[in-house]
Design an enzyme around this catalytic site. Structure first.
Site, PDB file in Angstrom:
ATOM      1  N   VAL A   1       0.831  -1.207   0.000  1.00 25.18           N
ATOM      2  CA  VAL A   1       0.000   0.000   0.000  1.00 25.18           C
ATOM      3  C   VAL A   1       0.866   1.258   0.000  1.00 25.18           C
ATOM      4  CG1 VAL A   1      -0.145   0.169   2.522  1.00 25.18           C
ATOM      5  CG2 VAL A   1      -2.038   1.034   1.135  1.00 25.18           C
ATOM      6  N   LYS A   2       2.114   1.148   0.485  1.00 30.41           N
ATOM      7  CA  LYS A   2       2.968   2.316   0.663  1.00 30.41           C
ATOM      8  C   LYS A   2       3.399   2.949  -0.663  1.00 30.41           C
ATOM      9  CE  LYS A   2       3.341   2.088   5.233  1.00 30.41           C
ATOM     10  NZ  LYS A   2       2.914   3.147   6.131  1.00 30.41           N
ATOM     11  N   ASP A   3       3.272   2.208  -1.773  1.00 28.10           N
ATOM     12  CA  ASP A   3       3.615   2.798  -3.073  1.00 28.10           C
ATOM     13  C   ASP A   3       2.801   4.062  -3.334  1.00 28.10           C
ATOM     14  OD1 ASP A   3       5.177   0.573  -3.340  1.00 28.10           O
ATOM     15  OD2 ASP A   3       4.084  -0.296  -5.031  1.00 28.10           O
TER      16      ASP A   3
END
Length: 326
Positions: free
Chosen positions: A43-45
């Site tokens: 999700v951090k992308d």
């Protein structure tokens, strides 16, 4: 022809997947927002790209600069992918409790990795908060990201993850459940969903050794709550500015053992090869059973991929050493 201009064009629009076996005892529909489909497998992308673009726009990040950040691994991966495409160098500071796979992956995408001890106070000069901040001050032409307090973190989820969940559930989502670390995901998604329907309940999954649950319930930052824990990617011993407690309806705490065991169960029962925080997240959903009605649509977000935990939660020898399995 249908193609992305570069790898960054594949971030977002991740699938929603129905949970089956592990949620048989729940009365409602449980859907997983499956973030490992992002190119950096987490999700951090989303927020990594948003933070870089916003820093470029206002001049904090200059051409040929060095990106510096303290990360548990996934934000670093997202930043590294964007840095490769955009021509920046990266230095990432990581705590020694994170899996070896995460460190190796960051080095594989060209980042310099600095490892710090976990078991020190946040303001200790050896902590990964302190070291990343100091490197940001000492390194010429560098930008210290500070994902914990950087508003672009929550903004990314307000602009992309939240609207995707609303659209994919046709506006029928009633509960959003997610592990909380920097707070960007829960605050950005929660804000968007509550603007669409104020009745939507937003639940955070916390871990023992972290301050979030007690602080949310009492307003007290209790240092006695803080102790080392094994679960990766959720919980904090600080209060990041990205955690908007006014948006969160409640927290449930999951033990290290349950998080690890359920990480294995997701793979074995659902075919979902996911990271440690996903185990905590689904156990959190099960603990919230009393909150759900038959007509509810519960969305749980899974942060990252199982490949980062092969030496830990997916290694039975490690699980036995920790006392998590017989």
């Amino acid at each position: 022809m249908d193609y992305a201009e570069n790898i960054l064009g594949t971030i977002g629009n991740t699938p929603m997947v129905k949970m089956n076996k592990l949620v048989e005892d729940l009365p409602c529909l449980v859907l997983a927002k499956y973030e490992t489909f992002n190119p950096g497998n987490s999700v951090k992308d989303r927020m990594a790209l948003q933070m870089i673009e916003d820093a470029e726009a206002d001049g904090r990040l200059k051409p040929g600069g060095t990106i510096i950040e303290g990360t548990s691994g996934n934000t670093g991966m997202g930043l590294a992918l964007a840095a490769i495409v955009k021509g920046y160098k990266c230095i990432f500071v990581i705590s020694d409790k994170q899996s070896k796979e995460k460190m190796d992956i960051l080095r594989a995408v060209g980042a310099e990795v600095v490892v710090c001890p976990t078991d020190v106070e946040p303001d200790d000069p050896r902590s990964y908060y302190s070291v990343s901040k100091r490197l940001g001050e000492e390194t010429p032409n560098s930008w210290y990201v500070n994902q914990y307090d950087n508003p672009s973190n929550a903004k990314a989820h307000y602009q992309s993850t939240g609207p995707e969940i609303w659209k994919q559930t046709d506006g029928k989502v009633t509960h959003f459940v997610v592990g909380v670390g920097t707070g960007g995901t829960i605050s950005g998604v929660g804000k968007y969903l509550k603007e669409q329907n104020p009745d939507i309940k937003v639940w955070g999954v916390d871990t023992y050794g972290s301050v979030f649950k007690k602080y949310h319930e009492t307003g007290e930052f209790d240092e006695n709550e803080i102790y080392p824990y094994v679960t990766e990617g959720i919980g904090e011993d600080i209060l990041p500015e990205n955690v908007d407690f006014s948006i969160i309806d409640g927290f449930t705490k999951v033990t290290d053992k349950d998080a690890a065991v359920y990480t294995q169960l997701l793979a074995k029962e659902e075919g979902m090869f996911l990271g440690n925080s996903a185990g905590a997240a689904i156990k959190g959903v099960l603990q919230l059973k009393e909150q759900f009605q038959p007509e509810d649509v519960v969305v749980v977000l899974y942060h990252d991929h199982g490949s980062r935990y092969v030496g830990k939660m997916f290694n039975d020898e490690w699980m036995r050493e920790m006392g998590y399995i017989e």
